[in-house]
Design a protein around this motif. Structure first.
Motif, PDB file in Angstrom:
ATOM      1  N   GLU A  97      -3.532   6.417   7.186  1.00  0.00           N
ATOM      2  CA  GLU A  97      -3.679   5.063   7.730  1.00  0.00           C
ATOM      3  C   GLU A  97      -4.869   4.959   8.685  1.00  0.00           C
ATOM      4  O   GLU A  97      -5.585   3.972   8.692  1.00  0.00           O
ATOM      5  CB  GLU A  97      -2.403   4.650   8.486  1.00  0.00           C
ATOM      6  CG  GLU A  97      -1.248   4.310   7.556  1.00  0.00           C
ATOM      7  CD  GLU A  97       0.092   4.201   8.296  1.00  0.00           C
ATOM      8  OE1 GLU A  97       1.097   3.938   7.619  1.00  0.00           O
ATOM      9  OE2 GLU A  97       0.137   4.396   9.534  1.00  0.00           O
ATOM     10  N   THR A 100     -10.875   7.762   7.788  1.00  0.00           N
ATOM     11  CA  THR A 100     -11.649   7.585   6.555  1.00  0.00           C
ATOM     12  C   THR A 100     -11.895   8.924   5.868  1.00  0.00           C
ATOM     13  O   THR A 100     -12.326   8.957   4.730  1.00  0.00           O
ATOM     14  CB  THR A 100     -13.007   6.920   6.834  1.00  0.00           C
ATOM     15  OG1 THR A 100     -13.726   7.726   7.785  1.00  0.00           O
ATOM     16  CG2 THR A 100     -12.834   5.519   7.392  1.00  0.00           C
ATOM     17  N   CYS A 118      -2.511   6.864  -0.037  1.00  0.00           N
ATOM     18  CA  CYS A 118      -3.727   6.094  -0.345  1.00  0.00           C
ATOM     19  C   CYS A 118      -3.428   5.039  -1.404  1.00  0.00           C
ATOM     20  O   CYS A 118      -3.897   3.907  -1.309  1.00  0.00           O
ATOM     21  CB  CYS A 118      -4.837   7.012  -0.848  1.00  0.00           C
ATOM     22  SG  CYS A 118      -5.678   7.911   0.450  1.00  0.00           S
ATOM     23  N   LEU A 121      -1.724   2.083   0.066  1.00  0.00           N
ATOM     24  CA  LEU A 121      -2.629   1.248   0.866  1.00  0.00           C
ATOM     25  C   LEU A 121      -3.838   0.758   0.071  1.00  0.00           C
ATOM     26  O   LEU A 121      -4.703   0.075   0.624  1.00  0.00           O
ATOM     27  CB  LEU A 121      -3.145   2.042   2.074  1.00  0.00           C
ATOM     28  CG  LEU A 121      -2.117   2.495   3.103  1.00  0.00           C
ATOM     29  CD1 LEU A 121      -2.752   3.449   4.099  1.00  0.00           C
ATOM     30  CD2 LEU A 121      -1.520   1.305   3.831  1.00  0.00           C
ATOM     31  N   SER A 122      -3.918   1.117  -1.201  1.00  0.00           N
ATOM     32  CA  SER A 122      -5.121   0.843  -2.016  1.00  0.00           C
ATOM     33  C   SER A 122      -6.380   1.255  -1.268  1.00  0.00           C
ATOM     34  O   SER A 122      -7.312   0.470  -1.104  1.00  0.00           O
ATOM     35  CB  SER A 122      -5.239  -0.639  -2.362  1.00  0.00           C
ATOM     36  OG  SER A 122      -4.179  -1.039  -3.141  1.00  0.00           O
ATOM     37  N   LYS A 123      -6.372   2.462  -0.802  1.00  0.00           N
ATOM     38  CA  LYS A 123      -7.464   2.939   0.044  1.00  0.00           C
ATOM     39  C   LYS A 123      -8.033   4.223  -0.535  1.00  0.00           C
ATOM     40  O   LYS A 123      -7.285   5.055  -1.042  1.00  0.00           O
ATOM     41  CB  LYS A 123      -6.878   3.194   1.438  1.00  0.00           C
ATOM     42  CG  LYS A 123      -7.738   4.010   2.360  1.00  0.00           C
ATOM     43  CD  LYS A 123      -7.095   4.178   3.734  1.00  0.00           C
ATOM     44  CE  LYS A 123      -8.067   4.920   4.650  1.00  0.00           C
ATOM     45  NZ  LYS A 123      -7.687   4.874   6.057  1.00  0.00           N
ATOM     46  N   ARG A 124      -9.333   4.377  -0.484  1.00  0.00           N
ATOM     47  CA  ARG A 124      -9.941   5.661  -0.842  1.00  0.00           C
ATOM     48  C   ARG A 124     -10.146   6.461   0.426  1.00  0.00           C
ATOM     49  O   ARG A 124     -10.465   5.915   1.474  1.00  0.00           O
ATOM     50  CB  ARG A 124     -11.308   5.471  -1.484  1.00  0.00           C
ATOM     51  CG  ARG A 124     -11.303   4.957  -2.893  1.00  0.00           C
ATOM     52  CD  ARG A 124     -12.660   5.208  -3.546  1.00  0.00           C
ATOM     53  NE  ARG A 124     -12.860   6.618  -3.842  1.00  0.00           N
ATOM     54  CZ  ARG A 124     -12.364   7.225  -4.913  1.00  0.00           C
ATOM     55  NH1 ARG A 124     -11.657   6.557  -5.789  1.00  0.00           N
ATOM     56  NH2 ARG A 124     -12.578   8.514  -5.111  1.00  0.00           N
ATOM     57  N   ILE A 125     -10.001   7.773   0.314  1.00  0.00           N
ATOM     58  CA  ILE A 125     -10.251   8.611   1.480  1.00  0.00           C
ATOM     59  C   ILE A 125     -11.112   9.794   1.035  1.00  0.00           C
ATOM     60  O   ILE A 125     -11.070  10.197  -0.126  1.00  0.00           O
ATOM     61  CB  ILE A 125      -8.920   9.074   2.124  1.00  0.00           C
ATOM     62  CG1 ILE A 125      -9.123   9.489   3.575  1.00  0.00           C
ATOM     63  CG2 ILE A 125      -8.264  10.195   1.316  1.00  0.00           C
ATOM     64  CD1 ILE A 125      -7.838   9.562   4.387  1.00  0.00           C
ATOM     65  N   HIS A 161      -7.542   8.516  -5.732  1.00  0.00           N
ATOM     66  CA  HIS A 161      -7.938   7.852  -4.489  1.00  0.00           C
ATOM     67  C   HIS A 161      -8.635   8.793  -3.501  1.00  0.00           C
ATOM     68  O   HIS A 161      -8.933   8.404  -2.378  1.00  0.00           O
ATOM     69  CB  HIS A 161      -6.719   7.231  -3.800  1.00  0.00           C
ATOM     70  CG  HIS A 161      -6.128   6.075  -4.554  1.00  0.00           C
ATOM     71  ND1 HIS A 161      -5.212   6.255  -5.572  1.00  0.00           N
ATOM     72  CD2 HIS A 161      -6.339   4.738  -4.462  1.00  0.00           C
ATOM     73  CE1 HIS A 161      -4.860   5.069  -6.055  1.00  0.00           C
ATOM     74  NE2 HIS A 161      -5.545   4.137  -5.411  1.00  0.00           N
TER      75      HIS A 161
END
Ligand SMILES: *Cc1c(COP(=O)(O)O)cnc(C)c1O
Length: 238
Positions: A97, A100, A118, A121-125, A161
């Motif tokens: 959360e 990055t 990820c 949260l539809s997030k790339r890390i 992700h």
């Protein structure tokens, strides 16, 4: 430290980095500065942001989350947080959360969890793989083979992700420059070997170099130095 002192430290360190880039015939700006704010206050981080810094590194997820919540309340400038300390499994959700990038991946076991949060949260890390290259440090992959086994998972696209951005290490705490350099060379050679074996993966970053050894790290190809003491002064660790 006062805001002015912190601003001076940033100016000094940026110049040192430029000089080291020039001295090793590297392009200006090829080394990114990650400001390690562990054990320093939200106020210190705000001073750094005023001095133009955007990228910060923290060891402990819990400490980072609280501090950077305060920072976000008091500043509307953008910042980025990298987790650089050993990650416990029960902290993965919070880490995903808040950050990055996670620079301290030391086992494949963490990746399915990171991928899961990820996706939610539809997030790339980005992740960096920590390699154990110096005797004093306890963390990191002990063998290239274990690391390469982990990388196979990326080649098989198990973690859509997660971007495998590069490698990270801590050199041994010693005055012996030869040993420090050896540690950085080992990281670079492992990165080069990994890129040969896994040409589809980015693996560009070499996160290496701390306050006492960043000039050597830049000579050996560092793309990111992680500095705390040089920027914020000595820490009061519990
Ligand atoms: C604390 C820490 C740093 C910064 O160390 P300094 O010597 O204060 O520059 C860098 N990397 C990691 C992983 C750390 O834990």
């Amino acid at each position: 430290m006062t805001k002015e002192q912190i601003a001076q430290n940033f100016a000094f360190v940026r110049e040192q980095i430029r000089e080291a880039e020039r001295a090793s015939n590297r392009a200006e700006g090829s080394v990114t500065l990650c400001a390690v704010s562990k054990f320093h206050s939200a106020q210190a981080v705000l001073s750094a942001i005023s001095a133009g810094q955007t990228l910060f590194g923290e060891n402990r997820v819990q400490e980072a989350v609280g501090k950077f919540k305060d920072v976000a309340l008091q500043s509307d400038k953008p910042f980025e947080l990298h987790i650089i300390g050993t990650l416990q499994k029960n902290k993965v959700k919070k880490a995903v959360e808040a950050a990055t990038a996670i620079q301290s991946i030391d086992r494949a076991e963490l990746l399915p969890q990171i991928e899961k949060y990820c996706a939610v949260l539809s997030k790339r890390i980005k992740v960096f793989f920590e390699l154990h290259t110096g005797e004093e440090s306890k963390s990191g992959y002990r063998s290239r083979d274990d690391l390469f086994l982990t990388l196979e998972g990326f080649e098989r696209q198990l973690y859509p992700h997660i971007t495998p951005a590069g490698l990270m290490t801590m050199a041994p705490f010693t005055d012996n420059e030869g040993l420090i350099r050896k540690s950085f060379i080992e990281l670079r050679e492992t990165r080069d070997e990994a890129r040969k074996r896994f040409p589809s993966l980015p693996l560009n970053e070499l996160s290496m170099g701390m306050t006492s050894d960043y000039r050597i790290a830049i000579e050996e190809g560092s793309t990111m130095v992680r500095l705390g003491t040089a920027l914020f002064g000595p820490r009061e660790e519990p």
